[in-house]
Write a protein that holds these residues in place. Structure first.
Motif, PDB file in Angstrom:
ATOM      1  N   MET A  57       0.913  -1.116   0.031  1.00  0.00           N
ATOM      2  CA  MET A  57       0.138  -0.104   0.017  1.00  0.00           C
ATOM      3  C   MET A  57       1.051   1.360  -0.068  1.00  0.00           C
ATOM      4  O   MET A  57       1.941   1.438   0.823  1.00  0.00           O
ATOM      5  CB  MET A  57      -0.868  -0.030   1.423  1.00  0.00           C
ATOM      6  N   ASN A  58       0.650   2.073  -0.922  1.00  0.00           N
ATOM      7  CA  ASN A  58       1.489   3.361  -1.019  1.00  0.00           C
ATOM      8  C   ASN A  58       1.132   4.295  -0.101  1.00  0.00           C
ATOM      9  O   ASN A  58      -0.268   5.053  -0.272  1.00  0.00           O
ATOM     10  CB  ASN A  58       1.473   3.878  -2.258  1.00  0.00           C
ATOM     11  N   ASP A  59       1.637   4.756   1.136  1.00  0.00           N
ATOM     12  CA  ASP A  59       1.470   5.771   1.958  1.00  0.00           C
ATOM     13  C   ASP A  59       2.157   6.942   1.933  1.00  0.00           C
ATOM     14  O   ASP A  59       2.167   7.898   2.555  1.00  0.00           O
ATOM     15  CB  ASP A  59       1.690   5.384   3.146  1.00  0.00           C
ATOM     16  N   ILE A  60       2.422   7.299   0.536  1.00  0.00           N
ATOM     17  CA  ILE A  60       2.887   8.729   0.319  1.00  0.00           C
ATOM     18  C   ILE A  60       2.006   9.449  -0.665  1.00  0.00           C
ATOM     19  O   ILE A  60       1.253   9.237  -1.316  1.00  0.00           O
ATOM     20  CB  ILE A  60       4.159   8.386  -0.862  1.00  0.00           C
ATOM     21  N   THR A  61       1.780  10.709   0.080  1.00  0.00           N
ATOM     22  CA  THR A  61       0.838  11.653  -0.480  1.00  0.00           C
ATOM     23  C   THR A  61       1.675  12.693  -1.285  1.00  0.00           C
ATOM     24  O   THR A  61       2.412  13.440  -0.631  1.00  0.00           O
ATOM     25  CB  THR A  61       0.168  12.478   0.349  1.00  0.00           C
ATOM     26  N   PRO A  62       1.424  12.635  -2.646  1.00  0.00           N
ATOM     27  CA  PRO A  62       2.228  13.417  -3.434  1.00  0.00           C
ATOM     28  C   PRO A  62       2.190  15.116  -3.041  1.00  0.00           C
ATOM     29  O   PRO A  62       1.078  15.440  -2.858  1.00  0.00           O
ATOM     30  CB  PRO A  62       1.889  13.494  -4.983  1.00  0.00           C
ATOM     31  N   THR A  63       3.252  15.728  -2.912  1.00  0.00           N
ATOM     32  CA  THR A  63       3.080  17.264  -2.828  1.00  0.00           C
ATOM     33  C   THR A  63       2.784  17.750  -4.008  1.00  0.00           C
ATOM     34  O   THR A  63       3.325  17.649  -5.225  1.00  0.00           O
ATOM     35  CB  THR A  63       4.604  17.838  -2.471  1.00  0.00           C
ATOM     36  N   PRO A  64       2.016  18.813  -4.309  1.00  0.00           N
ATOM     37  CA  PRO A  64       1.446  19.474  -5.435  1.00  0.00           C
ATOM     38  C   PRO A  64       2.900  20.035  -6.200  1.00  0.00           C
ATOM     39  O   PRO A  64       3.741  20.587  -5.452  1.00  0.00           O
ATOM     40  CB  PRO A  64       0.704  20.531  -5.062  1.00  0.00           C
ATOM     41  N   TRP A  65       2.950  20.285  -7.680  1.00  0.00           N
ATOM     42  CA  TRP A  65       3.893  20.816  -8.166  1.00  0.00           C
ATOM     43  C   TRP A  65       4.259  22.163  -7.592  1.00  0.00           C
ATOM     44  O   TRP A  65       3.011  22.938  -7.398  1.00  0.00           O
ATOM     45  CB  TRP A  65       4.132  20.800  -9.617  1.00  0.00           C
ATOM     46  N   PRO A  66       5.393  22.911  -7.652  1.00  0.00           N
ATOM     47  CA  PRO A  66       5.508  24.272  -7.337  1.00  0.00           C
ATOM     48  C   PRO A  66       4.581  25.259  -8.059  1.00  0.00           C
ATOM     49  O   PRO A  66       3.817  26.102  -7.421  1.00  0.00           O
ATOM     50  CB  PRO A  66       7.066  24.757  -7.422  1.00  0.00           C
ATOM     51  N   LYS A  67       4.413  25.002  -9.387  1.00  0.00           N
ATOM     52  CA  LYS A  67       3.336  26.074 -10.130  1.00  0.00           C
ATOM     53  C   LYS A  67       2.025  25.848  -9.680  1.00  0.00           C
ATOM     54  O   LYS A  67       1.153  26.583 -10.102  1.00  0.00           O
ATOM     55  CB  LYS A  67       3.587  25.729 -11.450  1.00  0.00           C
ATOM     56  N   ASP A  68       1.485  24.677  -9.005  1.00  0.00           N
ATOM     57  CA  ASP A  68       0.214  24.417  -8.568  1.00  0.00           C
ATOM     58  C   ASP A  68       0.112  24.811  -7.026  1.00  0.00           C
ATOM     59  O   ASP A  68      -1.328  24.455  -6.612  1.00  0.00           O
ATOM     60  CB  ASP A  68      -0.290  23.002  -8.763  1.00  0.00           C
ATOM     61  N   ARG A  69       1.013  25.372  -6.563  1.00  0.00           N
ATOM     62  CA  ARG A  69       0.724  25.392  -4.919  1.00  0.00           C
ATOM     63  C   ARG A  69      -0.041  26.584  -4.720  1.00  0.00           C
ATOM     64  O   ARG A  69       0.278  27.688  -5.296  1.00  0.00           O
ATOM     65  CB  ARG A  69       1.935  25.402  -4.067  1.00  0.00           C
ATOM     66  N   ILE A  70      -1.027  26.635  -3.787  1.00  0.00           N
ATOM     67  CA  ILE A  70      -1.684  27.823  -3.242  1.00  0.00           C
ATOM     68  C   ILE A  70      -1.256  28.053  -2.065  1.00  0.00           C
ATOM     69  O   ILE A  70      -1.029  27.387  -1.038  1.00  0.00           O
ATOM     70  CB  ILE A  70      -3.123  27.612  -3.240  1.00  0.00           C
ATOM     71  N   ILE A  71      -1.014  29.613  -1.722  1.00  0.00           N
ATOM     72  CA  ILE A  71      -0.367  30.146  -0.557  1.00  0.00           C
ATOM     73  C   ILE A  71      -1.494  30.512   0.416  1.00  0.00           C
ATOM     74  O   ILE A  71      -2.379  31.375  -0.042  1.00  0.00           O
ATOM     75  CB  ILE A  71       0.723  31.341  -0.751  1.00  0.00           C
ATOM     76  N   SER A 107      14.546  34.595   4.212  1.00  0.00           N
ATOM     77  CA  SER A 107      14.848  33.236   3.526  1.00  0.00           C
ATOM     78  C   SER A 107      16.192  33.123   3.035  1.00  0.00           C
ATOM     79  O   SER A 107      16.552  33.882   2.130  1.00  0.00           O
ATOM     80  CB  SER A 107      13.855  32.941   2.592  1.00  0.00           C
ATOM     81  N   SER A 108      16.832  32.276   3.788  1.00  0.00           N
ATOM     82  CA  SER A 108      18.226  32.315   3.415  1.00  0.00           C
ATOM     83  C   SER A 108      18.715  31.418   2.351  1.00  0.00           C
ATOM     84  O   SER A 108      19.981  31.452   1.757  1.00  0.00           O
ATOM     85  CB  SER A 108      18.972  31.617   4.536  1.00  0.00           C
ATOM     86  N   ASP A 109      17.633  30.971   1.355  1.00  0.00           N
ATOM     87  CA  ASP A 109      18.219  30.176   0.105  1.00  0.00           C
ATOM     88  C   ASP A 109      17.060  30.184  -0.795  1.00  0.00           C
ATOM     89  O   ASP A 109      15.960  29.428  -0.531  1.00  0.00           O
ATOM     90  CB  ASP A 109      18.407  28.651   0.412  1.00  0.00           C
ATOM     91  N   ASP A 110      16.933  31.078  -1.714  1.00  0.00           N
ATOM     92  CA  ASP A 110      15.734  31.111  -3.100  1.00  0.00           C
ATOM     93  C   ASP A 110      16.552  31.201  -4.068  1.00  0.00           C
ATOM     94  O   ASP A 110      17.879  31.028  -4.204  1.00  0.00           O
ATOM     95  CB  ASP A 110      14.869  32.297  -2.620  1.00  0.00           C
ATOM     96  N   PRO A 165      11.728  28.521  -6.011  1.00  0.00           N
ATOM     97  CA  PRO A 165      10.533  27.958  -5.923  1.00  0.00           C
ATOM     98  C   PRO A 165      10.667  26.532  -6.137  1.00  0.00           C
ATOM     99  O   PRO A 165       9.759  25.889  -7.114  1.00  0.00           O
ATOM    100  CB  PRO A 165       9.760  28.699  -6.946  1.00  0.00           C
ATOM    101  N   HIS A 166      11.657  25.804  -5.694  1.00  0.00           N
ATOM    102  CA  HIS A 166      11.908  24.382  -5.842  1.00  0.00           C
ATOM    103  C   HIS A 166      10.972  23.480  -5.483  1.00  0.00           C
ATOM    104  O   HIS A 166      10.035  23.672  -4.707  1.00  0.00           O
ATOM    105  CB  HIS A 166      13.225  24.031  -5.290  1.00  0.00           C
ATOM    106  N   PRO A 167      10.924  22.129  -6.258  1.00  0.00           N
ATOM    107  CA  PRO A 167       9.928  21.110  -6.016  1.00  0.00           C
ATOM    108  C   PRO A 167      10.159  20.734  -4.094  1.00  0.00           C
ATOM    109  O   PRO A 167       9.188  20.341  -3.661  1.00  0.00           O
ATOM    110  CB  PRO A 167      10.254  19.905  -6.472  1.00  0.00           C
ATOM    111  N   GLU A 168      11.297  20.782  -3.719  1.00  0.00           N
ATOM    112  CA  GLU A 168      11.502  20.507  -2.273  1.00  0.00           C
ATOM    113  C   GLU A 168      11.258  21.717  -1.336  1.00  0.00           C
ATOM    114  O   GLU A 168      11.466  21.666  -0.166  1.00  0.00           O
ATOM    115  CB  GLU A 168      13.005  19.771  -1.980  1.00  0.00           C
ATOM    116  N   SER A 169      10.970  22.895  -1.991  1.00  0.00           N
ATOM    117  CA  SER A 169      10.614  24.157  -1.199  1.00  0.00           C
ATOM    118  C   SER A 169       9.525  24.104  -0.227  1.00  0.00           C
ATOM    119  O   SER A 169       8.851  23.049  -0.535  1.00  0.00           O
ATOM    120  CB  SER A 169      10.334  25.309  -2.161  1.00  0.00           C
ATOM    121  N   ILE A 170       9.283  24.909   0.827  1.00  0.00           N
ATOM    122  CA  ILE A 170       8.204  25.079   1.318  1.00  0.00           C
ATOM    123  C   ILE A 170       7.206  25.860   0.975  1.00  0.00           C
ATOM    124  O   ILE A 170       6.385  26.310   1.925  1.00  0.00           O
ATOM    125  CB  ILE A 170       8.601  25.235   2.942  1.00  0.00           C
TER     126      ILE A 170
END
Length: 368
Positions: free
Chosen positions: A1-15, A30-33, A329-334
């Protein structure tokens, strides 16, 4: 069973709208953008014979692409609009709007594609290409000079004696920060031949960042994940190289920022390095003046996005040694989750330490 919930791509994220009031006077830095370079940058700005051989760099409906001497410099295994699809990457007005939405007051900004040019065989041409990048970056920051603090790329690791003059140029362009690559091919940072570069950086007073890079170590099944897993946590060996080669003893004024590799690696690395220094003390050359952990607490910093291991070990790492970042705005970004992460830091370590981590340390390191 896959227990990973994909994170939306950066272009699709809502703040989301803010629902937490940060303590009065807290400045989020932010010390790294990152910023993506404008299309056709090198083709349009290089001159003379260089223009004919300029890196080809363009944007189309599938994203950004680069070729050098006919060879693709795109990252294999990733569609371009996955890591590079958020419009604030290239549209500064949308970047500032995203910063406002997440409450980010200032941003330390690194390269987009330019660092990939290190693969070029012609080193002199590489330096001229990085000149173009640095000059463009100095212009770009004028859109918001009190909020955007770009990091210049220092290309003189191939020619350490040229560093002092190049740093003067960067200072004249208004830069407060510089970076060098993690593992440039054919370069040994622990060589005494590099001392003119370390001396010039120390004399300049500019903090030096070593940023993670995209290195292809593995191929075949699962290679994308394996490479990313290695690329995003690469600094244990580099810390040891600086310490055990005596660089910090010879140049005690160096400020070194390990960037985008998190900080959870620090406690185990310091414990292990201190043990090596004790157990192999009679054989290590050169002899170092202090325990390795001493150099961490006097010369080094690390940036992180979300790092529960680091926060849980904050007293071993030091609250004045790590700096929060979005990694926009990287994929591993927050992106889209900054408020939750920042609030969690305040809840877990208390206001005094959290203020340092989310802004005060960066303000002190880069003089902003």
């Amino acid at each position: 069973m896959n227990d990973i919930t994909p994170t939306p791509w950066p272009k699709d994220r809502i703040i989301p709208a803010a629902n937490w009031q940060r303590p009065e006077g807290v400045r989020l830095i932010s010390s790294d953008d990152h910023v993506i370079e404008e299309p056709h940058l090198w083709e349009e700005r290089l001159k003379g014979a260089d223009k004919d051989r300029a890196p080809k760099y363009w944007k189309d409906e599938t994203g950004f692409h680069m070729t050098v001497d006919g060879e693709s410099y795109d990252v294999p295994g990733l569609p371009s609009d996955f890591p590079e699809g958020r419009e604030g990457f290239w549209d500064v007005s949308k970047r500032l709007a995203d910063m406002d939405a997440e409450g980010v007051d200032a941003s330390i900004v690194y390269h987009g594609r330019a660092a990939g040019l290190i693969r070029m065989a012609d080193r002199d041409f590489f330096v001229r290409c990085m000149d173009v990048f640095n000059e463009w970056l100095a212009e770009w920051k004028q859109a918001a000079p009190n909020r955007l603090y770009p990091v210049a790329y220092l290309p003189t690791f191939f020619n350490p004696e040229a560093t002092a003059d190049y740093l003067q140029k960067l200072k004249q362009l208004g830069f407060k920060a510089i970076e060098i690559p993690l593992n440039p091919r054919g370069i040994r940072y622990n060589s005494l031949a590099m001392d003119p570069m370390w001396r010039a950086i120390e004399d300049s007073g500019l903090p030096l960042s070593i940023h993670i890079g995209a290195y292809i170590q593995y191929s075949g099944r699962g290679s994308l994940g394996a490479n990313l897993n290695a690329n995003l946590m690469p600094f244990t060996g580099m810390f040891g190289q600086f310490v055990f080669s005596g660089i910090f003893d010879r140049f005690p004024g160096l400020k070194l920022i390990f960037t985008e590799g998190g900080a959870g690696w620090v406690p185990a690395t310091l414990e292990n390095a201190d043990k090596i220094a004790r157990d192999y003390a009679t054989e290590l050359r050169p002899r170092i003046a202090h325990a390795p952990s001493w150099y961490w607490h006097n010369n080094c910093y690390a940036t992180f996005m979300q790092d529960d291991v680091a926060i849980e070990n904050i007293d071993r790492i030091g609250a004045d040694r790590i700096m929060w970042s979005v990694d926009y705005p990287h994929p591993e970004s927050i992106v889209g989750n900054s408020e939750t992460v920042v609030k969690g830091i305040f809840d877990k370590v208390g206001e005094a330490k959290a203020r340092k981590i989310v802004g005060d340390n960066a303000a002190a390191v880069w003089g902003i």
